[in-house]
Design a protein around this motif. Structure first.
Motif: not given
Lengths: 427, 162, 871
Positions: A382, A384-386, C47, C50, C58, C87, C90
């Motif tokens: 979470i 690292g990617a929000s 997301r 990435l 990051k 991701m 999620f």
């Protein structure tokens, strides 16, 4: 260190909200000085010299923000005051809004002069309706007396302020989400860059500053940036309004120098409630990693707290004593972030749903030790990617409590008898 | 429904005044929703459609905004809404007990409204009264620290109010 | 300015404004995405994209990350892989594992990416969010629990279609995409939301749970509903078209469709399709064989060769169909009596364009409009007549173009900020001349190039006869608006004009077109990219009908008689042919004895129902070739079942001269046959020569040899966007300025093109709806779910004047007849003008349209009066 009476000087006076009280206590002197004796560049210079960093939580150097804004010549330009104050544990801006509104207005007018802005907005959280009315009345007074409006004090500066109420969304405390909300859309963060100083409200240059930051400005103008930089930790100086709540005798707002050790803040607030032992603190509200007893002498400022892996944020200090349930605390904060997530990005929206369910499972006695590794893994992804800071910060309560209070988690997992309930009662 | 059936002349005037504060039509949406909720108790379909058309924005956008924020209600509720903070400082100070008390006292669940239509009960996140934990809001007024006894008194004063 | 960066060890140089995602794409590196779509503004929420950027702590989303000089990007490191896996994990927290029952299974981005980058197991053991099911629309299904909140549907509805019918309600994990108030979806049913949804959330309801994606055969083709000529894909199984899907690639539409193209495919599946040939025996239409039917028709028609037989065809037919249709009449029946129902328009409009521009078609391309800085739309609701052209204009509007409409009603473009100059039909001319006056008076352009043109002096003189106040008084248009419209048009480097049926098909329509051309030339906007003029007319193959010579006085390619006789190796009839209206007139006078109607219902498209009725009754022989039993078919002597869209092959020529192949997706329904095949069968039965073709490709081969602008088209691939004639593909047909020898102005003297009537004081526009096309779409159950009957629209002011409350029943009277219909108020119409769609059974357009001389123009606007009747 003893309490300061710079930002809170007028707060205790009778009729402190009235302009006459304000004027009788150095009110609008700074604005007059700026308009009559200084250039915008000189004002910006003083703010730079003051090393004032954003008091809303992000801690960005205010002088630098104003400099960027002044370089962009697109018009119109805006000053937006972030009065959304939503971080759990923070209520310090409220003191200024409720008792010294003109300080904010004066700060905004000086900011407008410094960056050549045309209009100002105060975005005030919906939960402060009384303060919103106080501000609207103050704006009216200021306009009537010529401190806001056209050609203020006979200068070229024409500037006034619209008070705009939020409606209950923590994420709107993030400056680009605030701007979206101000434009009448769902308050979700925008892609950055571009930053608000170049593309903000209506895609025009916008300076977003916190209430407390803006209320520092008149003092900086009157006494000079160097004076401000001499207060507190020289690396991140200035007076600071700390909100302290939880297990202390006298929760409230205390004005102390930046860098005051946590222990001292607690003492200033009357010490631990009922003489209980200190167990933990969240120094920067729900978004911060917790501190344990071994860290109680750390100075409360941006740098010192960052150095120990947590953050000052807006200075929303929540104190937990020996009776507090750290797992429950982490759950309550996770539930908060899940409720406030705007929903735009996958990791925050779905990840927090997941974290909340795992935490609830642990509290219900259904957790396993693998769940702790799972939680840390989810939290890492979470963070690292929000899309915005909400997601990033949301996991600190879980990761820091697992790191520092793993035993309490294991108690739940191993179904040890509960020693203390979160409400402070012995079981 | 025609605009005359929706709003009185005075109300329409207020709407126009609020809209005139902003150059950007969308910016007037939130204050207008606050206003409509203030005079009608909640945000109804006809009112939202009117505000959207009046501002020249899409109706669905008004609905998006009305449902996004915690303090806007799109369904009728009690005359007074009791909002109990459930965040950390308030939970540490006993907020859960306050909710339990109110549920029993008012004979409703969280999210419900009393049979006489007087009170609705909801849980909210931090309202910025952490130094007065456990804290609640009723109709925008902050109260805290509250106890079951003090709450009984507070509720009575609201019973008398419009 | 180019920026150099490294992606996965490979150098790439791109524009400074490019993102890492775009840069990677240029070197063939595909980074997975959900919320990104090339036609939508970047969102950055899913997301999924990435990537690792060296020096950055990051991971960063490639779609939002602008490139910078010297940037080093890695798209496949362990950290990136872990991020992608996370991701997807999620997304599967709340996304239901519905694959066994989901219509997207097998064609789902989430499925594909989980397989590629995700984990085979889920660690989530909690409760998935379960939102209550909602039915928002009979056509568009929203399975809300499958939504991954990429917001593509909301953005597409707003950014592409400009409707913004969808929004995201609530917040966080409770977010749900809904229409206003979470109730019924009120939109244009274009299907963009379905197109962009990466999962099985938004799907077409008519195809729900009908077939799995892999069971369906996909046939790329071109839509037959309008002259935009959109490419699409028929999805079929067991010889039945089950749905249409969007097809990206070259051509006019770039996957976009409208409700008709996307949902209207089911018209051919209607149970009322005629399945066998029918011959009237003993007063009854009875089923017969093709052999018998063809023999009967051939025998009968053969008796009436010369000027006694005539044929009217539909402009929905393919080029091959239309070519053979006119060749059959001209060679086998020795008759020039051939026409289509789009002939009127073509005869009115194209000669004017030819005279002034040297072009017998639209000189410009649709795509250019998105780059125009100013657009003038006259007598046309472009969003209805040519929805994809409308999309290009919406694109232009979003880029800041100034669009002015001179129309009897505000179109949906108003949502995006257009200037509407509302006028009754006939008054457009005054406004246009007013604009020219402003341009001359204010010297808004450099006139040195055109001052020397023939007619410039006359133009100056005539536009100065009236000032803006006069024009404002005449038309009701605000003088400042006229001034601003002129300034906008003249001031934009790229400016285009569009004019539609209402403009063209007025009694003095040609004059209006001349005036528009004058405006175009005086401002120097002809023949450059983004500048030009677009005639707008919706019948799908109206241009092909002209090119194929399906008109009484035009031969294929408009070649001369001698050249065609040589090409065909036969002599052609001398006697001039009759157009469709004159054929009906001749039939009712007993002069035309035999009539062959192909895809035409004269009660829908020919003015004057009583005359049409008389004509049909007087005929000695009537043959109707169609998909359905129209009223004319019920009167026919022989009925021949024709193949419909998706059941036929051939080519269609769109409004921008784009010749495209249409493909057969399913077998002809019942015993129906392709039109061209029926013609060759008839010719064979008549033992006529030159009509022996075995396939549409064969026919196209001859067309390409006979029609000069189609030369070479027989040998190229006409799929994939086809070719804009003349080959090898021409975007614009006239260059800068005016073609040589045509430097002159029309200098129209009139100020109005229509008289005001007293007995019939109102103007009724018999128009089209976005959701329907001619009378074919009334057989689409899908489209009927949107609207299935006609309703009269009138301005509340007019309604008050004639005492007509909202939603009351009225009777409309014209000089020909009357129609009963329900009336509704609309603020968007100018007072004095009514609007009635002409697609439906409950309105027979011919009942109102007035036959006779002069009215050949008036198929769009009819003078009427209206009365409320008690129900």
């Amino acid at each position: 260190m003893s309490e300061l009476k710079i930002l809170t000087k007028r707060a205790g006076l009778p009729d402190s909200v009235k302009i006459d009280t304000y004027l009788a206590n150095d009110g609008y002197k700074a604005l007059t000085k700026a308009l009559k004796e200084m250039t915008p560049a000189q004002v910006r210079d003083e703010v730079l010299k003051s090393k004032l960093r954003g008091r809303g939580g992000a801690g960005f150097a205010t002088g630098m923000k104003w400099d960027f804004a002044s370089k962009n010549t697109t018009k119109p330009k805006f000053i937006v005051c972030n009065a959304d104050e939503g971080e759990p544990g923070t209520f310090k801006d409220r003191v200024i809004l409720k008792f010294d509104p003109h300080a904010l207005l004066e700060g905004m007018a000086i900011a407008a002069f410094a960056v050549d802005a045309d209009h100002g907005y105060i975005y005030i959280r919906g939960e402060y309706p009384e303060e919103a009315q106080i501000l609207m009345d103050a704006v009216k007074e200021a306009e009537e007396r010529g401190y806001l409006g056209k050609n203020i004090l006979g200068s070229d500066l024409s500037f006034t302020i619209t008070v705009h109420r939020g409606a209950g969304a923590y994420v709107c405390g993030e400056e680009t989400a605030l701007i979206e909300s101000l434009e009448g859309s769902r308050g979700q963060s925008r892609i950055r860059p571009p930053f608000p100083v170049n593309s903000g409200y209506r895609k025009l240059p916008t300076v977003v500053n916190n209430v407390e930051s803006l209320s520092c400005v008149p003092h900086i103008v009157l006494n000079g940036g160097a004076w401000f930089a001499g207060i507190g930790n020289p690396e991140c100086p200035g007076p600071k309004l700390f909100s302290i709540s939880g297990a202390v005798e006298k929760p409230g707002v205390y004005e102390l120098p930046m860098g005051v050790p946590l222990r001292e803040l607690i003492e200033t607030a009357g010490g631990m409630k009922d003489g209980k032992d200190f167990k933990a603190a969240f120094p920067g509200g729900a978004s911060s990693a917790c501190m344990d007893a071994s860290e109680i002498d750390t100075g409360l400022d941006f740098n010192s707290l960052a150095a120990i892996g947590t953050m000052l944020g807006s200075g929303a200090v929540m104190i937990l004593d020996e009776t507090a349930d750290m797992v429950k605390a982490a759950y309550v904060l996770t539930r908060f972030f899940d409720h406030e997530s705007c929903g735009k990005c996958t990791p925050c929206r779905e990840g927090l749903t997941w974290v909340k369910q795992v935490m609830a499972g642990i509290l219900e006695g259904k957790g396993t030790e693998e769940d702790l590794d799972l939680l840390l893994d989810i939290c890492e992804q979470i963070q690292g990617a929000s899309f915005c800071g909400l997601g990033d910060a949301s996991v600190n309560c879980v990761t820091s409590t697992i790191r520092k209070f793993r035993g309490e988690y294991l108690n739940y997992i191993n179904k040890e008898p509960r020693v203390r309930a979160a409400s402070g009662e012995k079981s | 429904m025609s605009v005359q059936e929706l709003f009185s002349d005075a109300e329409l005037k207020s709407i126009q005044e609020i809209a005139s504060r902003y150059e950007e039509p969308g910016s007037a949406l939130m204050p207008l929703l606050h206003y409509v909720q203030q005079i009608r108790g909640y945000l109804g379909e006809d009112e939202m459609a009117f505000i959207a058309d009046f501002l020249g924005i899409t109706r669905v956008r008004a609905y998006e905004v009305a449902t996004y924020y915690t303090l806007y209600y799109t369904k009728p509720r009690g005359r007074h809404t009791i909002q109990v903070c459930r965040n950390l400082s308030c939970t540490l100070a006993g907020a859960e007990g306050i909710v339990d008390f109110l549920k029993k006292e008012l004979e409703i669940e969280v999210g419900g409204t009393t049979a006489d239509g007087m009170f609705s009960l909801v849980e909210v996140e931090c309202i910025g009264s952490c130094d007065k934990a456990p804290a609640i809001m009723i109709d925008g007024d902050h109260h805290g620290p509250v106890t079951p006894e003090s709450l009984r008194e507070i509720l009575n004063t609201y019973r008398g109010k419009p | 300015m180019k920026v150099n960066l490294t992606i996965d060890g490979r150098q790439v140089a791109v524009d400074a404004q490019a993102t890492v995602l775009e840069a990677a794409k240029t070197i063939g590196i595909e980074i997975p995405t959900f919320c990104y779509h090339p036609r939508l503004e970047v969102f950055g929420g899913c997301r999924m994209c990435l990537v690792e950027v060296e020096g950055w702590r990051k991971l960063e989303t490639a779609c939002t990350c602008k490139v910078s000089e010297g940037m080093i990007v890695h798209t496949d490191t362990p950290k990136v892989q872990a991020g992608r896996k996370a991701m997807l994990e999620f997304l599967l927290v709340n996304h239901p594992l519905d694959c066994p029952v989901c219509d997207r299974s097998g064609a789902c981005d989430l499925q594909d990416l989980v397989f590629k980058y995700g984990s085979a197991e889920t660690r989530f053991k909690g409760q998935k969010r379960v939102l209550p099911d909602r039915v928002v629309s009979p056509l568009i299904d929203r399975n809300v629990n499958r939504c991954i909140q990429c917001k593509r549907c909301v953005r597409a509805c707003d950014e592409i279609q400009g409707v913004a019918a969808l929004g995201m309600a609530h917040r966080g994990a409770k977010t749900v995409v809904v229409p206003f108030m979470d109730k019924t979806l009120d939109c244009e049913f274009c299907g963009h939301c379905i197109y962009v949804c990466p999962v099985g959330c938004v799907t077409p309801m008519p195809a729900r749970h009908v077939a799995r994606t892999w069971e369906m055969e996909k046939t790329p083709s071109v839509c037959s509903y309008c002259s935009n000529g959109c490419r699409l894909e028929y999805n079929s199984r067991d010889e039945k078209v089950l749905k249409v899907s969007h097809l990206e690639g070259p051509g006019v539409n770039n996957a976009s469709l409208c409700s008709k193209g996307f949902f209207g495919y089911d018209a051919i599946n209607h149970p009322d399709r005629i399945t066998t040939p029918l011959i009237r025996k003993n007063g009854q239409l009875t089923e017969s064989s093709w052999e018998e039917a063809l023999e009967t028709v051939a025998e009968k028609l053969g008796q009436f060769s010369g000027g006694q037989a005539g044929g009217i065809a539909s402009p929905r037919m393919t080029n091959e169909d239309l070519y053979l249709f006119q060749k059959f009449f001209r060679t086998a029946l020795k008759s020039n009596n051939v026409d289509t129902t789009s002939g009127n328009w073509a005869r009115k409009v194209l000669p004017v364009l030819d005279e002034r521009l040297g072009v017998f078609a639209s000189p410009n391309s649709v795509g250019e409009l998105s780059g125009a800085g100013a657009i003038l739309i006259v007598g046309c609701d472009i969003t209805v007549s040519a929805p994809i052209t409308g999309l290009k204009i919406k694109e232009a509007l979003r880029k800041g173009a100034r669009v002015t409409e001179i129309n009897p009603a505000r179109s949906p473009l108003k949502r995006l900020g257009t200037r509407s100059l509302l006028v009754s039909p006939g008054q457009e001319l005054a406004v246009v001349k007013g604009m020219i006056r402003v341009i001359l008076d204010e010297e808004l352009v450099d006139l040195s190039a055109v001052r020397s043109w023939e007619g410039f002096g006359d133009l100056e003189k005539t536009v100065r006869e009236k000032d803006l106040d006069d024009i404002a008084g005449m038309t009701g248009v605000d003088r400042e608006a006229i001034r601003q419209a002129a300034r906008d048009f003249a001031g934009a480097p790229k400016a285009s004009i569009l004019f539609g049926e209402i403009a063209a098909l007025q009694p003095g329509g040609e004059k209006l077109i001349h005036a528009l051309l004058d405006l175009l030339f005086v401002t120097g906007k002809a023949g450059r990219e983004g500048s030009g003029i677009h005639p707008v007319y919706s019948p799908a193959n109206y241009q092909g009908a002209v090119d194929m010579g399906a008109g009484p006085s035009w031969l294929p390619g408009r070649v001369d008689k001698k050249a065609l006789e040589k090409a065909w190796g036969t002599s052609l009839p001398e006697e001039a042919g009759l157009d469709a209206l004159r054929m009906i007139q001749a039939a009712s006078e007993g002069k035309l004895k035999a009539l062959y109607l192909v895809g035409v219902d004269p009660f829908s498209s020919i003015p004057g129902s009583s005359e049409v009725q008389e004509a049909l009754e007087k005929l000695e022989f009537l043959v109707v070739q169609d998909l359905f039993m129209t009223e004319a078919a019920r009167n026919a002597d022989v009925v021949l079942p024709a193949a419909g869209m998706a059941e036929r092959e051939g080519t269609l020529t769109s409004s921008e001269r784009r010749v495209q192949k249409i493909s057969k997706a399913v077998r002809e329904s019942g015993e129906s046959r392709a039109d061209w095949k029926i013609f060759t069968g008839l010719a064979a039965a008549l033992k006529a020569s030159g009509m022996d073709f075995s396939s549409p490709k064969d026919i196209l081969g001859e067309i390409s040899r006979v029609v000069p602008s189609y030369a070479g088209l027989g040998d190229v691939d006409l799929g994939n966007g086809g070719v804009q004639w003349p080959a090898p593909g021409t975007e614009r047909l006239c260059g800068d300025g005016a073609p040589g020898g045509k430097e002159r102005f029309g200098a129209v003297a009139e100020w109005s093109t229509m008289e005001k009537g007293s007995q019939y004081p109102l103007s009724l526009i018999l128009g089209e709806l976005l959701f329907h096309s001619g009378s074919l779409s009334r057989y689409s159950e899908n489209l009927n779910k949107i609207v299935s009957s006609a309703c009269l629209l009138l301005n509340p002011q007019t309604a008050a004047e004639f005492k007509i409350p909202d939603e009351s029943t009225v009777r409309i009277y014209s000089a020909n007849g009357s129609v009963k219909v329900q009336a509704r108020h609309s603020e968007d119409l100018v007072p004095g003008v009514l609007f009635l769609p002409r697609h439906f059974e409950n309105v027979r357009a011919s009942d109102l349209m007035v036959p006779g001389p002069g009215t050949e123009s008036m198929t769009a606007v009819v003078k009427v009066r209206v009365e409320r009747i008690e129900e």
